[in-house]
Design a protein around this motif. Structure first.
Motif, PDB file in Angstrom:
ATOM      1  N   TRP A   1    -104.903 -14.077  23.416  1.00 20.86           N
ATOM      2  CA  TRP A   1    -104.089 -15.173  22.880  1.00 20.86           C
ATOM      3  C   TRP A   1    -103.284 -14.715  21.672  1.00 20.86           C
ATOM      4  CZ3 TRP A   1    -102.371 -19.341  24.964  1.00 20.86           C
ATOM      5  CH2 TRP A   1    -101.814 -20.358  24.177  1.00 20.86           C
TER       6      TRP A   1
ATOM      7  N   TRP B   1    -103.139 -22.851  18.058  1.00 23.65           N
ATOM      8  CA  TRP B   1    -102.546 -23.185  19.345  1.00 23.65           C
ATOM      9  C   TRP B   1    -101.107 -23.636  19.205  1.00 23.65           C
ATOM     10  CZ3 TRP B   1    -106.501 -27.609  20.525  1.00 23.65           C
ATOM     11  CH2 TRP B   1    -106.387 -28.600  19.571  1.00 23.65           C
TER      12      TRP B   1
ATOM     13  N   TRP C   1    -104.096 -26.676  29.342  1.00 18.73           N
ATOM     14  CA  TRP C   1    -104.841 -27.931  29.286  1.00 18.73           C
ATOM     15  C   TRP C   1    -104.557 -28.811  30.495  1.00 18.73           C
ATOM     16  CZ3 TRP C   1    -108.923 -29.545  26.723  1.00 18.73           C
ATOM     17  CH2 TRP C   1    -109.323 -28.811  25.604  1.00 18.73           C
TER      18      TRP C   1
ATOM     19  N   ALA D   1    -100.020 -23.397  25.999  1.00 22.51           N
ATOM     20  CA  ALA D   1    -101.253 -24.127  25.692  1.00 22.51           C
ATOM     21  C   ALA D   1    -101.290 -25.441  26.458  1.00 22.51           C
ATOM     22  CB  ALA D   1    -101.355 -24.377  24.188  1.00 22.51           C
TER      23      ALA D   1
ATOM     24  N   MET E   1    -107.231 -21.295  20.278  1.00 16.73           N
ATOM     25  CA  MET E   1    -107.265 -21.206  21.736  1.00 16.73           C
ATOM     26  C   MET E   1    -107.963 -19.941  22.231  1.00 16.73           C
ATOM     27  SD  MET E   1    -105.863 -23.773  23.407  1.00 16.73           S
ATOM     28  CE  MET E   1    -105.352 -23.068  24.967  1.00 16.73           C
TER      29      MET E   1
END
Length: 320
Positions: free
Chosen positions: A310, A8, A20, A16, A267
Motif C-alpha cells: 500500500w 487511506w 471496500w 481504497a 489500509m
C-alpha cells in the motif's frame, strides 16, 4: 514536526473505495460463484486484518516489534470457546469477558515489556506469548493440545445468528471499519504524533517532556484489545479454539501482514492480510513446497518497497 503518516486518503482515493466496494459485495459474488469457500476466505482475511490493524498501531506507528500478540487472539478465541462450553452463548457477555481478561493481561505484560528496548522487547514478548501458548496446551479440560470445538456460535442480539456466513462476514467487516477509523484518528492526533516521535528519536521526545511509557502502554493495550476481538471472531468463524492461535508463528504472520501491506498505513494491514492469505491459498494449490516460493516473494516486496504494497501505491499516487 513529524512527517504526515501514510493513510487511506491518497490524492485519488478510488483504489481504497474500490477495495471496500469489493469487500461489501463479497457475499453476493460468492453466491454468484456458487461457492461459500470464497466468503469464508474473505471473512478470514477481514478477521486477520483486524488483528494486523491492532498490531500496526504498535509496530507501524510505535516502532515496537511484538512477537507475542497472538496470545491476545488466543484469549479472544478461548473466551468464546470456554464460555460456550459452559453454556454461555451470549456474544456480548463473551466479548466483555474477553476484553476484560485481555486488559488485565495486557497492562502488566506491557508494563514489564516496555521496560526493555529493541531485541529485548522482541524476546520478552515472545516469552510471554509462549507462556500463554503452553498454558492453553495445559488446559486438558478444554481440549489441551487438541483444541476446543465451540458447542455453539455466539448469539449477538440483535445481530442475526452467526451461524449464517454472511452475518458473520458483515459483522467482521463492520468491526474492521471501526478499527481502521480509530487507527486513522489516532494517527492524525497528538497520540499518533507522539508515538512516531518516540520511534524516530526517543531522547528528544523525553527531553520535550513526553511520558514514553504512558503513550506506548496505551498503544500496547489498544492493539491487544483489537487482537482479542479478532480472536473472538476467528473462533466463531472456525467454530474452534486452538493453542496454535497463540503460537509465535501466528504472531509472526501478523507481523508479515503489517510489513507486507505497509507499516504505518491505515489500509496496509488489510492489503497485507489479503495478499498473504491469497498467496498462501494459491501457492498451496500449486505445490506442497509453496513456502519456498512465498518467502522470497515477501523478501522481494520488502526490498522494493520500504512501506509495503500500500505504501508503494501511495508513493505512485504522489504521497511522500
Amino acid at each position: 514536526m513529524f512527517p504526515e503518516p501514510l493513510s487511506w486518503r491518497a490524492p485519488r482515493p478510488w483504489l481504497a473505495g474500490a477495495l471496500w466496494c469489493l469487500l461489501l459485495a463479497m457475499p453476493l459474488l460468492a453466491q454468484w460463484a456458487g461457492s461459500s469457500f470464497w466468503l469464508t476466505l474473505a471473512t478470514r482475511i477481514v478477521v486477520f486484518a483486524i488483528a494486523a490493524s491492532g498490531l500496526n498501531l504498535l509496530l507501524g506507528y510505535g516502532g515496537l516489534v511484538s512477537l507475542g500478540h497472538a496470545l491476545y487472539v488466543g484469549i479472544g478465541a478461548y473466551a468464546a470457546g470456554i464460555a460456550a462450553f459452559h453454556g454461555l452463548a451470549d456474544g456480548w457477555a463473551q466479548l466483555a469477558i474477553a476484553l476484560a481478561l485481555a486488559a488485565v493481561v495486557a497492562v502488566p505484560l506491557g508494563l514489564v515489556s516496555l521496560r526493555t528496548r529493541g531485541m529485548g522487547f522482541i524476546m520478552i514478548t515472545l516469552a510471554f506469548g509462549q507462556m500463554f501458548y503452553f498454558l492453553a496446551v495445559s488446559l486438558k479440560a478444554y481440549g489441551g493440545d487438541d483444541g476446543l470445538p465451540l458447542e455453539q456460535r455466539s448469539q449477538l442480539a440483535p445481530w442475526p445468528a452467526l451461524e449464517g456466513k454472511a452475518a458473520l462476514y458483515y459483522l467482521a467487516l463492520a468491526v474492521l471499519a471501526l478499527v481502521m477509523l480509530a487507527a486513522w484518528r489516532a494517527a492524525h492526533a497528538r497520540f499518533g504524533m507522539v508515538l512516531r516521535g518516540f520511534r524516530a528519536n526517543e531522547r528528544r521526545m523525553l527531553a520535550a517532556g513526553f511520558a514514553r511509557l504512558r503513550y506506548q502502554l496505551a498503544a500496547y493495550v489498544a492493539s491487544a484489545l483489537a487482537c482479542t476481538v479478532a480472536g473472538w471472531l476467528l473462533a466463531n468463524l472456525t467454530a474452534f479454539a486452538s493453542p496454535s492461535y497463540l503460537s509465535w508463528q501466528a504472531s509472526g504472520e501478523l507481523i508479515l501482514m503489517v510489513v507486507l501491506g505497509g507499516m504505518g498505513t491505515v489500509m496496509g494491514p488489510l492489503v497485507g492480510a489479503a495478499a498473504l492469505l491469497l498467496l498462501e491459498e494459491w501457492l498451496s494449490s500449486l505445490t506442497q513446497h509453496w513456502m519456498a516460493i512465498l518467502g522470497p516473494a515477501i523478501v522481494l516486496v520488502a526490498l522494493l518497497s520500504r512501506r509495503g504494497l500500500w505504501g508503494a501505491v501511495l508513493r505512485r499516487e504522489g504521497k511522500p
